[in-house]
Design a protein around this motif. Structure first.
Motif, PDB file in Angstrom:
ATOM      1  N   ALA A 159       0.829  -1.207   0.000  1.00 22.07           N
ATOM      2  CA  ALA A 159       0.000   0.000   0.000  1.00 22.07           C
ATOM      3  C   ALA A 159       0.866   1.261   0.000  1.00 22.07           C
ATOM      4  N   LEU A 160       1.948   1.235   0.734  1.00 20.01           N
ATOM      5  CA  LEU A 160       2.839   2.397   0.765  1.00 20.01           C
ATOM      6  C   LEU A 160       3.519   2.612  -0.590  1.00 20.01           C
ATOM      7  N   PHE A 161       3.980   1.529  -1.216  1.00 22.59           N
ATOM      8  CA  PHE A 161       4.596   1.652  -2.540  1.00 22.59           C
ATOM      9  C   PHE A 161       3.581   2.109  -3.590  1.00 22.59           C
ATOM     10  N   SER A 162       2.304   1.777  -3.380  1.00 23.97           N
ATOM     11  CA  SER A 162       1.282   2.162  -4.364  1.00 23.97           C
ATOM     12  C   SER A 162       1.100   3.679  -4.442  1.00 23.97           C
ATOM     13  N   LEU A 163       1.625   4.405  -3.473  1.00 26.80           N
ATOM     14  CA  LEU A 163       1.537   5.868  -3.511  1.00 26.80           C
ATOM     15  C   LEU A 163       2.367   6.438  -4.661  1.00 26.80           C
ATOM     16  N   THR A 169      10.163   4.878  -2.238  1.00 23.15           N
ATOM     17  CA  THR A 169      11.236   4.069  -2.823  1.00 23.15           C
ATOM     18  C   THR A 169      11.783   3.023  -1.861  1.00 23.15           C
ATOM     19  N   ASN A 170      11.420   3.116  -0.563  1.00 22.71           N
ATOM     20  CA  ASN A 170      11.899   2.155   0.421  1.00 22.71           C
ATOM     21  C   ASN A 170      10.957   2.160   1.614  1.00 22.71           C
ATOM     22  N   VAL A 171      10.652   0.965   2.106  1.00 18.17           N
ATOM     23  CA  VAL A 171       9.850   0.800   3.322  1.00 18.17           C
ATOM     24  C   VAL A 171      10.629  -0.140   4.221  1.00 18.17           C
ATOM     25  N   PHE A 172      10.766   0.251   5.481  1.00 12.82           N
ATOM     26  CA  PHE A 172      11.529  -0.545   6.439  1.00 12.82           C
ATOM     27  C   PHE A 172      10.706  -0.731   7.698  1.00 12.82           C
ATOM     28  N   PHE A 173      10.511  -1.991   8.103  1.00 12.03           N
ATOM     29  CA  PHE A 173       9.795  -2.297   9.344  1.00 12.03           C
ATOM     30  C   PHE A 173      10.813  -2.592  10.435  1.00 12.03           C
ATOM     31  N   GLY A 174      10.768  -1.812  11.501  1.00 10.62           N
ATOM     32  CA  GLY A 174      11.567  -2.073  12.689  1.00 10.62           C
ATOM     33  C   GLY A 174      10.680  -2.649  13.769  1.00 10.62           C
ATOM     34  N   ARG A 175      11.212  -2.800  14.956  1.00 11.76           N
ATOM     35  CA  ARG A 175      10.453  -3.390  16.059  1.00 11.76           C
ATOM     36  C   ARG A 175       9.208  -2.571  16.381  1.00 11.76           C
ATOM     37  N   ASP A 176       9.359  -1.247  16.447  1.00 10.14           N
ATOM     38  CA  ASP A 176       8.219  -0.412  16.820  1.00 10.14           C
ATOM     39  C   ASP A 176       8.056   0.806  15.903  1.00 10.14           C
ATOM     40  N   PHE A 177       8.581   0.701  14.688  1.00 14.07           N
ATOM     41  CA  PHE A 177       8.479   1.823  13.764  1.00 14.07           C
ATOM     42  C   PHE A 177       8.480   1.339  12.317  1.00 14.07           C
ATOM     43  N   ILE A 178       8.061   2.251  11.441  1.00 19.56           N
ATOM     44  CA  ILE A 178       8.137   2.044   9.991  1.00 19.56           C
ATOM     45  C   ILE A 178       8.892   3.258   9.454  1.00 19.56           C
ATOM     46  N   ALA A 179       9.959   3.022   8.724  1.00 23.12           N
ATOM     47  CA  ALA A 179      10.679   4.111   8.066  1.00 23.12           C
ATOM     48  C   ALA A 179      10.289   4.082   6.590  1.00 23.12           C
ATOM     49  N   VAL A 180       9.926   5.226   6.071  1.00 18.27           N
ATOM     50  CA  VAL A 180       9.515   5.337   4.678  1.00 18.27           C
ATOM     51  C   VAL A 180      10.439   6.338   3.994  1.00 18.27           C
ATOM     52  N   THR A 181      10.958   5.939   2.838  1.00 16.49           N
ATOM     53  CA  THR A 181      11.837   6.804   2.060  1.00 16.49           C
ATOM     54  C   THR A 181      11.111   7.220   0.781  1.00 16.49           C
ATOM     55  N   PHE A 229      32.294  -6.608   7.718  1.00 18.83           N
ATOM     56  CA  PHE A 229      31.378  -6.236   6.634  1.00 18.83           C
ATOM     57  C   PHE A 229      29.972  -6.107   7.212  1.00 18.83           C
ATOM     58  N   LEU A 230      29.367  -4.928   7.020  1.00 18.22           N
ATOM     59  CA  LEU A 230      28.035  -4.639   7.537  1.00 18.22           C
ATOM     60  C   LEU A 230      27.147  -4.127   6.423  1.00 18.22           C
ATOM     61  N   LYS A 231      25.843  -4.334   6.579  1.00 18.73           N
ATOM     62  CA  LYS A 231      24.870  -3.833   5.612  1.00 18.73           C
ATOM     63  C   LYS A 231      23.937  -2.871   6.334  1.00 18.73           C
ATOM     64  N   MET A 232      23.805  -1.655   5.792  1.00 19.33           N
ATOM     65  CA  MET A 232      22.908  -0.655   6.343  1.00 19.33           C
ATOM     66  C   MET A 232      21.542  -0.830   5.691  1.00 19.33           C
ATOM     67  N   GLN A 233      20.472  -0.674   6.478  1.00 23.19           N
ATOM     68  CA  GLN A 233      19.109  -0.826   5.974  1.00 23.19           C
ATOM     69  C   GLN A 233      18.233   0.332   6.417  1.00 23.19           C
ATOM     70  N   GLY A 234      17.062   0.421   5.796  1.00 21.19           N
ATOM     71  CA  GLY A 234      16.070   1.418   6.171  1.00 21.19           C
ATOM     72  C   GLY A 234      16.525   2.819   5.822  1.00 21.19           C
ATOM     73  N   ALA A 235      16.197   3.779   6.679  1.00 25.64           N
ATOM     74  CA  ALA A 235      16.548   5.169   6.428  1.00 25.64           C
ATOM     75  C   ALA A 235      18.058   5.340   6.296  1.00 25.64           C
ATOM     76  N   CYS A 236      18.816   4.434   6.902  1.00 27.58           N
ATOM     77  CA  CYS A 236      20.280   4.537   6.871  1.00 27.58           C
ATOM     78  C   CYS A 236      20.870   4.118   5.527  1.00 27.58           C
ATOM     79  N   SER A 237      20.189   3.270   4.782  1.00 30.72           N
ATOM     80  CA  SER A 237      20.782   2.742   3.557  1.00 30.72           C
ATOM     81  C   SER A 237      20.977   3.801   2.489  1.00 30.72           C
ATOM     82  N   GLY A 238      20.138   4.804   2.428  1.00 32.11           N
ATOM     83  CA  GLY A 238      20.290   5.828   1.405  1.00 32.11           C
ATOM     84  C   GLY A 238      20.679   7.181   1.963  1.00 32.11           C
TER      85      GLY A 238
END
Length: 191
Positions: free
Chosen positions: A44-48, A52-64, A153-162
């Motif tokens: 639903a968020l991408f349908s907007l 360009t990115n949706v990230f689900f954390g434990r108690d939050f959603i980050a939207v880019t 070697f680490l991978k950044m995700q969510g709001a941090c990735s971009g």
């Protein structure tokens, strides 16, 4: 229901806090429509169209949002979708995708050597206790991908990735902390 919104260091991302658990454990990142099909909420968020990115954390959603998108127009639409989702009690993931794997999320480590087990345990402990909680505050996550010859070697995700400052966060913050506590580490790189 009230959904709080917080800015992140990434100007293209906002962090939305619904005041309840989003993920029972771990995190999930969706970087395109195809991946988002596994979650009615992400879909639903991408349908907007501007997401360009949706990230689900434990108690939050980050939207880019995409480049040049005006958050003042997009934010109310995102909040409306989140409210509909959480008020209705809809599942986070589609039933058919119970075994859905986000690319990169559950990948195997990059080939850790058994003789490095103590070093790797120290690195993973730092990630869990100090680094990941701090990165989650900014709407993202950092995943361990491997350790070889002094390099983590680490991978950044969510709001941090971009985020424009993610390389500085990785190098200056995370690398300094890991090197301080684990002297065998000489460098931290993005995987």
């Amino acid at each position: 229901m009230f959904i709080e919104t917080e800015t992140t260091p990434n100007p293209a991302s906002l962090k939305f806090l619904p005041g309840q658990q989003v993920m029972p454990a771990g995190s999930r990142e969706f970087t395109n429509d195809e991946e988002a099909a596994a979650s009615p909420l992400a879909e639903a968020l991408f349908s907007l169209g501007d997401v360009t990115n949706v990230f689900f954390g434990r108690d939050f959603i980050a939207v880019t949002a995409g480049e040049g998108v005006d958050w003042s127009a997009l934010k109310p639409q995102v909040v409306a979708i989140l409210l509909d989702h959480f008020i209705s009690g809809a599942p986070l993931f589609a039933a058919a995708s119970a075994d859905f794997k986000v690319p990169g999320e559950d990948d195997e480590d990059l080939g850790d050597a058994p003789e490095d087990a103590d070093i790797i345990d120290q690195i993973k402990d730092l990630l869990e206790t100090r680094i990941r909680p701090a990165v989650a505050n900014d709407g993202g996550d950092v995943l361990y991908r491997g350790y070889r010859e002094g390099v983590v070697f680490l991978k950044m995700q969510g709001a941090c990735s971009g985020c424009p400052s993610s390389s500085a966060t990785l190098k200056n913050g995370i690398e300094s902390l890991i090197k301080y506590y684990v002297p065998e580490v000489t460098e931290v790189r993005a995987a």
